[in-house]
Design a protein around this motif. Structure first.
Motif, short mmCIF file in Angstrom:
data_model
loop_
_atom_site.label_atom_id
_atom_site.label_comp_id
_atom_site.label_asym_id
_atom_site.label_seq_id
_atom_site.Cartn_x
_atom_site.Cartn_y
_atom_site.Cartn_z
N GLU A 520 0.85 -1.19 0.00
CA GLU A 520 0.00 0.00 0.00
C GLU A 520 0.88 1.24 0.00
N VAL A 521 0.46 2.25 -0.77
CA VAL A 521 1.26 3.46 -0.91
C VAL A 521 0.37 4.69 -0.83
N VAL A 522 1.02 5.81 -0.56
CA VAL A 522 0.38 7.12 -0.57
C VAL A 522 1.13 8.00 -1.56
N VAL A 523 0.41 8.71 -2.43
CA VAL A 523 1.04 9.59 -3.40
C VAL A 523 1.55 10.83 -2.67
N LEU A 524 2.86 11.05 -2.70
CA LEU A 524 3.46 12.20 -2.05
C LEU A 524 3.70 13.34 -3.03
N ASP A 525 4.11 13.00 -4.29
CA ASP A 525 4.40 14.03 -5.28
C ASP A 525 4.26 13.43 -6.68
N ILE A 526 3.98 14.28 -7.69
CA ILE A 526 3.81 13.84 -9.08
C ILE A 526 4.81 14.58 -9.96
N ASP A 527 5.63 13.81 -10.72
CA ASP A 527 6.57 14.38 -11.68
C ASP A 527 6.08 13.98 -13.08
N LYS A 528 5.20 14.82 -13.66
CA LYS A 528 4.56 14.47 -14.92
C LYS A 528 5.56 14.47 -16.07
N GLU A 529 6.53 15.36 -15.99
CA GLU A 529 7.51 15.46 -17.08
C GLU A 529 8.34 14.19 -17.20
N ASN A 530 8.81 13.67 -16.08
CA ASN A 530 9.61 12.44 -16.08
C ASN A 530 8.77 11.19 -15.88
N ARG A 531 7.45 11.38 -15.79
CA ARG A 531 6.52 10.25 -15.66
C ARG A 531 6.88 9.38 -14.45
N ARG A 532 7.03 10.04 -13.31
CA ARG A 532 7.34 9.33 -12.07
C ARG A 532 6.49 9.88 -10.92
N LEU A 533 6.11 8.98 -10.03
CA LEU A 533 5.40 9.35 -8.81
C LEU A 533 6.30 9.14 -7.61
N SER A 534 6.22 10.07 -6.64
CA SER A 534 6.92 9.90 -5.38
C SER A 534 5.92 9.36 -4.38
N LEU A 535 6.20 8.18 -3.87
CA LEU A 535 5.25 7.46 -3.01
C LEU A 535 5.82 7.25 -1.62
N GLY A 536 4.93 6.95 -0.70
CA GLY A 536 5.32 6.63 0.67
C GLY A 536 4.48 5.50 1.22
N HIS A 537 5.04 4.81 2.18
CA HIS A 537 4.30 3.72 2.83
C HIS A 537 4.04 4.05 4.30
N LYS A 538 5.00 4.63 4.95
CA LYS A 538 4.82 4.91 6.38
C LYS A 538 3.80 6.02 6.60
N GLN A 539 3.54 6.80 5.58
CA GLN A 539 2.58 7.89 5.70
C GLN A 539 1.15 7.40 5.85
N LEU A 540 0.95 6.08 5.65
CA LEU A 540 -0.37 5.52 5.89
C LEU A 540 -0.73 5.59 7.37
N GLU A 541 0.24 5.78 8.26
CA GLU A 541 0.04 5.82 9.71
C GLU A 541 0.55 7.15 10.24
N GLU A 542 0.07 7.50 11.43
CA GLU A 542 0.57 8.69 12.10
C GLU A 542 1.98 8.43 12.59
N ASN A 543 2.73 9.49 12.74
CA ASN A 543 4.10 9.36 13.23
C ASN A 543 4.08 9.01 14.71
N PRO A 544 4.48 7.76 15.09
CA PRO A 544 4.43 7.38 16.52
C PRO A 544 5.45 8.13 17.38
N TRP A 545 6.41 8.77 16.74
CA TRP A 545 7.43 9.46 17.53
C TRP A 545 6.86 10.70 18.24
N ASP A 546 5.70 11.14 17.77
CA ASP A 546 5.05 12.21 18.51
C ASP A 546 4.59 11.72 19.88
N VAL A 547 4.17 10.45 19.92
CA VAL A 547 3.75 9.84 21.19
C VAL A 547 4.97 9.40 21.99
N TYR A 548 5.99 8.83 21.26
CA TYR A 548 7.18 8.35 21.95
C TYR A 548 7.89 9.49 22.68
#
Length: 679
Positions: A520-548
Motif C-alpha cells: 500500500e502506498v500514498v502519493v506524495l508528489d507527481i513528476d509528470k515530465e519524467n513520468r514518475r510518482l513519489s510514493l510513501g508507505h509509512k505515511q499511511l500511519e501517524e508518526n508514533p514518535w510524537d507519542v514516543y
C-alpha cells in the motif's frame, strides 16, 4: 739280319704297336667317363692300373708266341717293345688333364674361361638390399623379374596393383629378401622396396611439386586412404575435386594422379590432393572469366553448394557467393527456402576481387525492391497490420508487405518504463496491429508501436492519482535508496527507503518487502515530465514518535532486551518494538559485570531525538542514581499524574494501534492544558 727276317720283324712289330695304340685310346675313353663321375685322382689310379696290367700282359703273350717261331731275333725286338710300353705307361701316369679334350672338341680349360666370362655378365647381389630389375613375364598372379642374377625372382602381382599399365620390359625396384629359399628360388618383394624408398620419393615429390600416381584403397572418415609408393596417404574429402563430393565410394579402387601437399615426418603422415591438379587447370579459366566480369552483369550459373550463410554458384570454372541477405528482399531463415542444389539460376555480379578471386553475387537484385512499390498513401500515424518475422530482446520485426519490415522496439510495446523483454508481448508468426511512428523511404526504415493503440495513463494522472491518495502497487525492483513499484501498466513510482517505516531502521529495501509483492502506498508528489510518482508507505500511519516523545522522556526508566552487541555498545528493544542504543560504558551492572546479549534489564533514557528517531539508554545510571539536569534534558512539562496515566495506557497499546496512540497524545495534551489553567 736277312731282308726276310727284317720284314718279319716289322710285321710282328706292327701288331704290337697297334695294340699299344689301342690301349692308349681305350684309357682315354674311360678317363672321359671317370672325369664326369669321379675325382681326377681316382681316375688317374685306375688308368695307371689298366696301363700296367693290360698292355704288358698282352705284349708278353704276343712276344712269346713270336719268339717260339723266331727265338734269336725276336728277343731283341721284345726288349725294344718292353721299353716302349714302359715309356708309354710312365707318360700316361703324368697326364695333363687341362689338355684333355671332350667329345665335342672343347677343352676343359676353355670351359673354365667361358664360365669366367659368364660370371662377369652376372651382377653381385646381396640379401636385404634394393636393386633394379626388369619384368620378364606377367600373369594374373605373379610377375617374373630379372635382377641380373643366376636366376629370376617371382613377385606377387598384388604388389603392382597401383600400376595397371605394367608390361614386360618395364624397370621395377625390388627388395632381395633371400638369394635362395628352400626350393632354391630367389625371393623378391616390390612392396618392401617401395616402402624403403617411398619417403625419399614422397619428399622429393613435395619439393619438386611433382605429379604422382596413387591407388585409392578405401574410404575413411573425412576422406580416402591412398596407396602412394607403398605409403598410406590421406586424401581429404575437400581435396578430391573442386566440386563437393557426395559419394566417396565411386573413387575406391581407382588409380588417380595426386600432388603431395603436406608431410609430417615425425608421425609419418602424408596428405595428398587431387583437387590441386584440377585447380591448376581452372586457374587460367578463372583469370579469363574474371577479366571479362563487370558489375551489374547478369550470368547463368549452377548452385554448387548451400550453407547456412549463403549459396555458392559455379559460373563455369569460377565460383561466386550469394550471401543469404542477397537471396531475397524478404526474410530468409535458410537459403534452401529459395534455391536447390544443382539448380540453374541467373545471378547479378555485385562485386569481385581480381587478386583474391572472390565474386559477390546477388539474386534479389534481379527484381524490383518492395519499398519502391510501397503505396504512397502510407504515412506516419497510420495503423498497419503485419506478421512478426524476427523476435529479439530489444524488439520485434514485423513484415507489413513482402520485403517491407518495421521494428517495434520493446519500449513501444507498453507504457510501462521498467525493463521487459519483447518475448513477453508476442512471438514469431503472430499477426499484430501497430501504429507507424517513423517512415523513411530513402533509408527504407520504419518504426512501429503498439502501446499507442492504448490511452496514455499519464494524460490524466493528476485526476486519477492525486496527492495524498492511497493506492495498491506491485513491487517491481529494488535499489539501495528505495523501491520501484507499479500502480498500473505505465504508471510507476518510487518509495524512498526513509518512507518505508517510522520505527524500523532499514539498511536495504529487501529487508522490508519482496519483488512482485503487493504494498500500500500514498502519493506524495507527481513528476509528470519524467513520468514518475513519489510514493510513501509509512505515511499511511501517524508518526508514533510524537507519542514516543511523551513516553520516553529524559530520565524515564524502561525495561529493555539487548538484541545485538558491538564495539560501541548494544542495541536494545524497548516496549512497542522501539529500538534504542546503549553505549558500552553504560552497560556496566551493579556487580561490575557487563550486560550481555539477550539480557532483559532496566534502562534509563539519557537522550531523546525525535527528528533523528534516536533514543540513548543507560543501565549504569540506574544503580548510580545519576540524573540528567532538567535544563539540559528539555524534558516535557507533564505532571506525575499524567505520566502515570500515560504509562498505564501505553502498556495496553501495541505498535499496530498507532492511531490510538495519536488520540491518546491529544487527550493528554488537553488534560495537561486544563491542569495549567487550574493552577
Amino acid at each position: 739280319m736277312s731282308e726276310e727276317n727284317l720284314e718279319n720283324t716289322e710285321m710282328n712289330e706292327k701288331p704290337v704297336k697297334e695294340e699299344v695304340q689301342k690301349e692308349k685310346v681305350e684309357p682315354k675313353e674311360e678317363v672321359k667317363e671317370e672325369i664326369k663321375e669321379e675325382p681326377k685322382e681316382e681316375a688317374k689310379e685306375e688308368i695307371k692300373e689298366e696301363i700296367k696290367e693290360e698292355p704288358k700282359e698282352e705284349a708278353k703273350e704276343e712276344i712269346k708266341v713270336e719268339s717260339k717261331e723266331e727265338p734269336k731275333e725276336e728277343i731283341k725286338e721284345e726288349t725294344k717293345v718292353k721299353s716302349k710300353v714302359e715309356t708309354i705307361a710312365e707318360v700316361e701316369v703324368e697326364i695333363d688333364w687341362d689338355a684333355l679334350e671332350r667329345e665335342d672338341g672343347h677343352s676343359l680349360k676353355a670351359d673354365d674361361k667361358l664360365a669366367a666370362i659368364y660370371d662377369q655378365t652376372l651382377k653381385t647381389v646381396s640379401e636385404l638390399e634394393v636393386v633394379d630389375g626388369t619384368v620378364l613375364a606377367l600373369s594374373d598372379r605373379d610377375v617374373v623379374v630379372n635382377i641380373g642374377g643366376k636366376s629370376e625372382g617371382v613377385v606377387s602381382f598384388n604388389e603392382f596393383r597401383y600400376n595397371p599399365d605394367l608390361k614386360v620390359g618395364d624397370e621395377v625396384e625390388v627388395y632381395v629378401e633371400s638369394l635362395e629359399d628352400k626350393n632354391g628360388q630367389l625371393v623378391l618383394s616390390h612392396k618392401k622396396a617401395r616402402a624403403l624408398k617411398s619417403w625419399e620419393r614422397v619428399n622429393s615429390a613435395l619439393d619438386g611439386d611433382e605429379i604422382i600416381k596413387g591407388f585409392v584403397k578405401c574410404r575413411t572418415k573425412g576422406g580416402m586412404i591412398v596407396d602412394v609408393f607403398g605409403i598410406e596417404a590421406f586424401l581429404p574429402g575437400s581435396q578430391i575435386d573442386v566440386k563437393p563430393i557426395r559419394d566417396y565410394d565411386v573413387y575406391v579402387g581407382k588409380t588417380m594422379e595426386f600432388k603431395v601437399v603436406k608431410i609430417n615426418n615425425e608421425y609419418k603422415n602424408v596428405v595428398v590432393s587431387h583437387k590441386a591438379l584440377i585447380e591448376e587447370e581452372l586457374e587460367q579459366q578463372k583469370k579469363d572469366i574474371i577479366s571479362k566480369l563487370e558489375k551489374g552483369q547478369i550470368l547463368e550459373g549452377t548452385v554448387k553448394n548451400i550453407t547456412s550463410y549463403g549459396v555458392f554458384v559455379d559460373l563455369g570454372g569460377v565460383d561466386g557467393l550469394i550471401h543469404i541477405t542477397d537471396l531475397s528482399w524478404g526474410r530468409v531463415n535458410h537459403p534452401e527456402e529459395i534455391v536447390k542444389l544443382d539448380e540453374k539460376i541467373n545471378v547479378a555480379i555485385l562485386d569481385f576481387d581480381d587478386e583474391k578471386k572472390r565474386i559477390a553475387l546477388g539474386l534479389k537484385q534481379l527484381t524490383k525492391h518492395p519499398w519502391e512499390s510501397l503505396s504512397e498513401k502510407i504515412k506516419e500515424g497510420d495503423k498497419v497490420k503485419g506478421k512478426v518475422v524476427v523476435l529479439a530482446d530489444y524488439g520485434a520485426f514485423v513484415e507489413i508487405a513482402p520485403g517491407v519490415e518495421g521494428l517495434i522496439h520493446v519500449s513501444e510495446m507498453s507504457w510501462s518504463q521498467h525493463l521487459r523483454s519483447a518475448q513477453e508481448f508476442m512471438k514469431v508468426g503472430d499477426e499484430v496491429e501497430a501504429v507507424i511512428l517513423t517512415l523513411d523511404r530513402e533509408e527504407r526504415k520504419m518504426s512501429l508501436g503498439i502501446k499507442q493503440l492504448k490511452v496514455d495513463p499519464w494524460q490524466n494522472i493528476d485526476e486519477k492519482y492525486s496527492k495524498e491518495s492511497k493506492h495498491k502497487a506491485i513491487v517491481r525492483n529494488f535499489t539501495n535508496f528505495g523501491v520501484f513499484v507499479e500502480i498500473e501498466e505505465g504508471v510507476d513510482g518510487l518509495i524512498h527507503i526513509s518512507d518505508l517505516s517510522w520505527t524500523k531502521k532499514i539498511k536495504h529495501p529487501s529487508e522490508f518487502t519482496k519483488i512482485a509483492e503487493e504494498i500500500e502506498v500514498v502519493v506524495l508528489d507527481i513528476d509528470k515530465e519524467n513520468r514518475r510518482l513519489s510514493l510513501g508507505h509509512k505515511q499511511l500511519e501517524e508518526n508514533p514518535w510524537d507519542v514516543y516523545e511523551t513516553l520516553f522522556g529524559i530520565n524515564s526508566k524502561h525495561d529493555g532486551t539487548i538484541i545485538n552487541v558491538n564495539e560501541k555498545g548494544a542495541i536494545v528493544v524497548l516496549a512497542y518494538g522501539i529500538e534504542a542504543f546503549a553505549p558500552k560504558r553504560e552497560l556496566t551492572k551493579e556487580d561490575g559485570s557487563v550486560a550481555k546479549i539477550d539480557e532483559k534489564i532496566l534502562f534509563q533514557v539519557i537522550d531523546f531525538n525525535k527528528s533523528a528517531k534516536k533514543i540513548i539508554l543507560s543501565h549504569t545510571r540506574i544503580h548510580t542514581e545519576v540524573e540528567v539536569p532538567a535544563e539540559d534534558a528539555k524534558k516535557p512539562k507533564t505532571t506525575k499524574k499524567v505520566q502515570k496515566r500515560t504509562k498505564l495506557s501505553l502498556e495496553k497499546t501495541t505498535l499496530g494501534d498507532i492511531s490510538d496512540l495519536a488520540d491518546l497524545k491529544q487527550k493528554l495534551e488537553q488534560e495537561e492544558s486544563g491542569n495549567d489553567e487550574e493552577k
